[in-house]
Motif scaffolding. Structure first.
Motif, PDB file in Angstrom:
ATOM      1  N   ALA A  11      43.722  -6.532  33.428  1.00 43.58           N
ATOM      2  CA  ALA A  11      43.399  -5.296  32.706  1.00 43.58           C
ATOM      3  C   ALA A  11      44.440  -4.217  33.004  1.00 43.58           C
ATOM      4  CB  ALA A  11      41.996  -4.813  33.096  1.00 43.58           C
ATOM      5  N   GLU A  29      40.626  -6.055  28.415  1.00 41.24           N
ATOM      6  CA  GLU A  29      39.944  -4.788  28.597  1.00 41.24           C
ATOM      7  C   GLU A  29      38.534  -5.047  29.111  1.00 41.24           C
ATOM      8  OE1 GLU A  29      40.161  -2.964  24.813  1.00 41.24           O
ATOM      9  OE2 GLU A  29      38.800  -4.386  23.827  1.00 41.24           O
ATOM     10  N   PHE A  56      34.964  -9.247  30.039  1.00 41.13           N
ATOM     11  CA  PHE A  56      36.317  -8.827  29.679  1.00 41.13           C
ATOM     12  C   PHE A  56      36.680  -9.375  28.311  1.00 41.13           C
ATOM     13  CE2 PHE A  56      35.818  -9.114  34.217  1.00 41.13           C
ATOM     14  CZ  PHE A  56      36.428  -7.963  34.704  1.00 41.13           C
TER      15      PHE A  56
END
Length: 218
Positions: free
Chosen positions: A60, A66, A73
């Protein structure tokens, strides 16, 4: 079920999982828009969820995934323009750098790369996309390291981690991945023979495949 490699003991679990996830991302095993939970990925690896969460947080920070609160994620997607831009930058850097290595490196320096080139072919024959991407990374970064500019190597490493080769599976299905894999040893042979023009043509053609792989996989 995802085709993720087993982790081993020689590096920390966090490092191993980060490395494996990055390769899986580039190979297209992890797809954009899908939320992956740490426990599910941990079960695939056969490890606890903690190193997977840590690895995903590392990715990330690199902008590759993200965080989705309370879920997991999500893989950050790329546009066609992104891939065009990455390919252009890699061509601007890697073509002249590879030519320079061909002009300056000795056979003794180049020959150790043959093991990586053969690993690429082995992975292609087995249809192991993550191993293919990993061996390909080791070959090209090892080659560029002979240029002597570590910042150049770091830049290419970052560009490679941001690329997506979704078309690899299409090449496996069509029986063409081995043909693509064998280009690496031909490139190495041309470099050892000092065939500078041939090296330039081979690396130019090879890098062009990155863009075509994206097109074939979408």
């Amino acid at each position: 079920m995802l085709n993720l490699p087993a982790v081993q003991e020689r590096r920390s679990l966090r490092e191993q999982v980060t490395h494996a996830l990055r390769a899986a991302l580039v190979a297209g095993e992890l797809r954009p828009g899908i939320v992956y939970s740490a426990p599910v990925l941990a079960a695939e690896f056969g490890v606890s969820a903690t190193p997977v969460r840590e690895a995903m947080l590392d990715l990330a920070k690199e902008g590759l995934v993200e965080v989705v609160r309370n879920k997991g994620f999500r893989i950050v997607g790329l546009t066609e323009q992104d891939l065009d831009d990455f390919t252009e930058i890699r061509e601007l850097i890697e073509i002249p750098a590879t030519v320079r290595v061909a002009q300056t490196a000795t056979r003794a320096q180049l020959e150790p790369l043959r093991a990586h080139a053969r690993d690429i072919v082995t992975a292609a024959r087995q249809g192991d996309l993550i191993a293919y991407v990993d061996a390909d990374r080791r070959f090209h970064l090892g080659l560029l390291a002979l240029h002597g500019n570590r910042h150049l190597v770091d830049t290419v490493r970052d560009l490679r981690s941001r690329s997506r080769l979704y078309g690899l599976q299409a090449l496996v299905s069509a029986g063409r991945l081995v043909e693509s894999a064998e280009e690496h040893e031909r490139l190495l042979d041309a470099m050892i023979a000092g065939e500078v023009k041939g090296v330039e043509e081979l690396i130019t053609s090879h890098l062009g495949h990155v863009r075509r792989l994206w097109a074939e996989g979408n």
